[in-house]
Design a protein around this motif. Structure first.
Motif, short mmCIF file in Angstrom:
data_model
loop_
_atom_site.label_atom_id
_atom_site.label_comp_id
_atom_site.label_asym_id
_atom_site.label_seq_id
_atom_site.Cartn_x
_atom_site.Cartn_y
_atom_site.Cartn_z
N UNK A 30 -126.55 72.93 59.32
CA UNK A 30 -126.39 71.55 59.80
C UNK A 30 -126.78 71.45 61.28
N UNK A 31 -126.33 72.40 62.07
CA UNK A 31 -126.70 72.41 63.49
C UNK A 31 -128.21 72.57 63.66
N UNK A 36 -133.64 70.55 64.83
CA UNK A 36 -135.08 70.60 64.50
C UNK A 36 -135.65 69.28 64.00
N UNK A 37 -134.88 68.58 63.17
CA UNK A 37 -135.43 67.41 62.48
C UNK A 37 -134.76 66.09 62.84
N UNK A 38 -133.67 66.13 63.60
CA UNK A 38 -132.97 64.91 63.96
C UNK A 38 -132.12 64.34 62.84
N UNK A 39 -131.87 65.13 61.80
CA UNK A 39 -131.07 64.67 60.67
C UNK A 39 -129.58 64.82 60.99
N UNK A 40 -128.80 63.89 60.51
CA UNK A 40 -127.36 64.01 60.69
C UNK A 40 -126.73 62.69 61.05
N UNK A 41 -125.48 62.74 61.47
CA UNK A 41 -124.62 63.92 61.50
C UNK A 41 -124.30 64.39 60.09
N UNK A 42 -123.87 65.63 59.99
CA UNK A 42 -123.52 66.23 58.71
C UNK A 42 -122.01 66.29 58.55
N UNK A 43 -121.57 66.08 57.32
CA UNK A 43 -120.15 66.12 56.97
C UNK A 43 -119.95 67.28 55.99
N UNK A 44 -119.13 68.24 56.40
CA UNK A 44 -118.94 69.47 55.65
C UNK A 44 -117.73 69.38 54.73
N UNK A 45 -117.96 69.69 53.46
CA UNK A 45 -116.89 69.85 52.48
C UNK A 45 -116.92 71.31 52.05
N UNK A 46 -115.84 72.04 52.32
CA UNK A 46 -115.77 73.46 52.02
C UNK A 46 -115.07 73.71 50.70
N UNK A 47 -115.62 74.62 49.92
CA UNK A 47 -115.03 75.03 48.64
C UNK A 47 -114.63 73.79 47.83
N UNK A 66 -120.82 72.20 50.77
CA UNK A 66 -121.99 71.39 51.09
C UNK A 66 -121.74 70.60 52.37
N UNK A 67 -122.81 70.43 53.12
CA UNK A 67 -122.81 69.53 54.28
C UNK A 67 -123.77 68.40 53.95
N UNK A 68 -123.32 67.16 54.17
CA UNK A 68 -124.10 65.98 53.81
C UNK A 68 -124.45 65.20 55.07
N UNK A 177 -123.07 67.22 65.67
CA UNK A 177 -123.88 67.20 64.46
C UNK A 177 -123.14 67.61 63.19
N UNK A 178 -122.00 68.29 63.34
CA UNK A 178 -121.24 68.72 62.17
C UNK A 178 -119.81 68.22 62.30
#
Length: 182
Positions: A30-31, A36-47, A66-68, A177-178
């Motif tokens: 995500x970082x 690199x691409x300017x995508x985000x922010x990302x939201x992380x869901x673990x397990x 997943x990070x979205x 970003x995350x």
């Protein structure tokens, strides 16, 4: 021909809503993707907890995170698998490999689309349901497309999550970003 119509004699036209990359670590990816691409922010869901998972029709354990984030008009998912069992992810990538894994689309009925694709020889590599009730399947279109096709119905909670990620990307300045979710 209208955008809403499939080619005569073909399946219903599918419109991508998300593309997903298999990564070794969604947090670091995500970082990197943000930088690199300017995508985000990302939201992380673990397990991500699942009610059930079937790999190619058999009960399976699919422990994944997943990070979205948002990439223009489409959501981007950064996904990894934590366990060593067979899965739709392992069908295409080793744990440390990276690459496009699937493209996701909304469908009116997961069961109907699975049956339609199954009748055409395209198997469901994964069929699962999240603990929050989102049913999804990854159809093995890798021979034709080079990646899987993920299908799910556009239920209220899922479309609200898509809207949440999209809104967070509006006027995003690249900071933080995350972000972690539940």
């Amino acid at each position: 021909m209208s955008d809403n119509k499939a080619v005569p004699g073909s399946a219903q036209a599918l419109r991508p809503v998300q593309f997903a990359y298999h990564v070794a670590d969604p947090e670091s990816a995500a970082h990197e993707f943000s930088r690199r691409y300017g995508w985000g922010p990302f939201f992380l869901l673990s397990h991500i907890p699942l009610r059930y998972a079937k790999y190619r029709g058999l009960p399976a354990v699919f422990d994944h995170s997943s990070a979205y984030g948002q990439a223009g008009e489409l959501m981007v998912e950064l996904i990894c698998q934590h366990n060593d069992g067979p899965s739709a992810l392992r069908d295409l990538y080793a744990p440390d490999d990276s690459g496009l894994h699937h493209v996701a689309v909304f469908v009116p009925s997961v069961a109907d689309v699975m049956a339609d694709y199954g009748a055409r020889g395209i198997a469901a590599a994964l069929h699962a349901e999240t603990a929050t009730g989102v049913e999804f399947a990854m159809l093995d279109t890798s021979a034709e497309l080079g990646h899987m096709l993920e299908i799910y119905e556009p239920g209220r909670d899922l479309t609200r999550f898509y809207a949440y990620v999209r809104r967070a990307a509006e006027n995003w300045n690249g900071e933080q970003p995350l972000r972690r979710l539940g």
